[in-house]
Write an enzyme that holds these catalytic residues in place. Structure first.
Site, PDB file in Angstrom:
ATOM      1  N   GLY A 206       0.830  -1.208   0.000  1.00 35.81           N
ATOM      2  CA  GLY A 206       0.000   0.000   0.000  1.00 35.81           C
ATOM      3  C   GLY A 206       0.856   1.245   0.000  1.00 35.81           C
ATOM      4  CG  ASN A 207      -0.334   4.577  -1.619  1.00 34.66           C
ATOM      5  OD1 ASN A 207      -1.024   5.425  -1.082  1.00 34.66           O
ATOM      6  ND2 ASN A 207      -0.753   3.862  -2.655  1.00 34.66           N
ATOM      7  NE  ARG A 208       3.800   8.381   4.994  1.00 34.88           N
ATOM      8  CZ  ARG A 208       4.635   9.392   5.136  1.00 34.88           C
ATOM      9  NH1 ARG A 208       5.822   9.349   4.578  1.00 34.88           N
ATOM     10  NH2 ARG A 208       4.289  10.447   5.829  1.00 34.88           N
TER      11      ARG A 208
END
Ligand code: C5P
Length: 405
Positions: A206-208
């Site tokens: 995933g990412n932020r």
């Protein structure tokens, strides 16, 4: 700043308490002016305690202070929540039969109405005309939320959540002309948040991205009159914006499918989502465990570039005259600074506008503020000043308007 919170006589008056609190907590001076009927729902003492200021409904209290003129003249912002059908009717006619309507006549600051009423009352031609009059007089009348009303009814007419009213009020303090009705009749698709690419039933890549910038765009576009579909990845902790159709997705492929479905014939697509460029080639059916079969490497497969795909679809006539806006989160490196990379990305993606954010410690991701640059396919470049994500959203929408067919 000096904020007047006007409270109309509807059951949603209790939510005005949370709004008053939000303003005082953020350092504003709040004066609450209820209508007589609002006091049937929430007591005067509650508003006095929350605001730390006296509360009255009548122009005949404290007469030597001339409150019916002074409070409005001195205000930096007036917010009416909930704005009932009757209160908006009186305000539209310019009546001054209580302290709140008198204050509305003397205020020269931005005025924000947050309506709350049953759907029938909201849709009645009299209310529709009153809302149009208030907007023509320069006030911002929010689109109400849809959902559960008092009793078992559902439909448009719910008071937007206090946090959303607070956000738009703060936007009007930053920029009084941030919410013109210039997107009426337009259909806008906005993507937000980050995608998650599963590795096994419990893990993902995933990412932020928090989704806050995309949500701010959806909120501001809806309040500027657009019909908005917000396609969001992993943003459960964000409150759904009022008057927006929300579609939840998890992976990049699901996002691509949802964009394909909604983008055809839309006036604009704004790709604010942080899309994973790669996904694990194989998704394990059971949780991957330590031990004999633990993986050394995770093979990855490239995801479709949705933004580039939209540009291709438009070129091939499968989309319509849709304006296409991309986002780029960039850092400078040995090959060039943020803007050099961003200019190359705009050319590579072929979209009409690119919103560029410099990312790094404490910037852009997860926080409530943002800044950057706006690059146009026509070579125009402008700085987006530091401010709330709603402010940045309003500037992006300003730049989008001339691109709409
Ligand atoms: O190439 P990069 O990921 O930096 O580009 C960012 C822009 O492209 C964003 O607007 C993002 O929503 C979009 N994008 C996309 N599909 C991908 C990757 C990014 O639409 N697979």
């Amino acid at each position: 700043m000096r904020i007047v919170v006007g409270v109309g006589g509807g059951i949603a008056a209790y939510k005005a308490c949370a709004l008053v609190r939000r303003f005082t907590e953020t350092g504003h001076q709040v004066r609450v002016i209820p209508t007589e009927s609002a006091l049937q729902f929430v007591g005067k003492a509650t508003f006095e305690a929350l605001s730390g200021q006296p509360v009255s409904t009548s122009v005949f209290t404290d007469v030597p202070e001339v409150p019916h003129v002074r409070i409005g003249q001195e205000a930096d912002l007036v917010v009416i929540a909930p704005a009932t059908a009757d209160l908006m009717a009186r305000a539209a006619q310019g009546r001054a039969d209580d302290l709140l309507t008198a204050t509305l006549l003397t205020a020269r600051c931005p005025v924000l109405f947050a309506p709350a009423m049953h759907t029938e009352m909201w849709e009645h031609p009299a209310t529709v005309a009153n809302v149009a009059t208030l907007r023509a007089h320069g006030a911002t009348v929010m689109e109400p939320a849809s959902g559960r009303l008092t009793g078992t009814d559902t439909g448009p007419g719910r008071l937007p959540e206090p946090e959303e009213i607070f956000g738009l009020a703060s936007l009007l303090l930053e920029r009084p002309d941030a919410l013109p009705r210039d997107l009426e009749g337009r259909r806008v698709i906005i993507t937000a948040g980050g995608t998650r690419e599963p590795l096994d039933p419990v893990r993902f890549l995933g990412n932020r991205s928090s989704g806050k910038q995309g949500y701010a765009l959806a909120r501001v576009a809806a309040q500027r009159g657009a019909s908005v579909t917000l396609i969001a990845g992993n943003t459960v902790e964000l409150a759904p914006p009022a008057a927006v159709d929300l579609v939840h997705i998890t992976t990049a492929e699901q996002l691509a499918t949802a964009v394909d479905k909604h983008a055809v014939g839309a006036d604009a697509v704004i790709m604010a989502a942080a899309v994973a460029d790669f996904r694990p080639t194989n998704v394990a059916a059971a949780k991957i465990k330590k031990g004999a079969n633990e993986p050394d490497v995770i093979p990855l497969t490239k995801n479709p570039d949705i933004l580039a795909g939209l540009v291709t679809a438009r070129t091939e006539g499968r989309l319509g005259d849709t304006a296409i806006v991309g986002f780029a989160a960039e850092t400078g490196d040995e090959n060039g600074d943020v803007l050099t990379h961003a200019r190359a990305k705009l050319a590579r993606k072929g979209c009409d506008l690119l919103v560029v954010n410099a990312v790094g410690e404490g910037k852009a991701f997860e926080v409530d503020t943002n800044d950057g640059w706006l690059l146009g396919a026509d070579g125009t470049e402008s700085a987006l000043d530091h401010g709330s994500k709603a402010l940045l959203a309003s500037r992006v929408l300003d730049a989008l308007i001339p691109l709409l067919h």
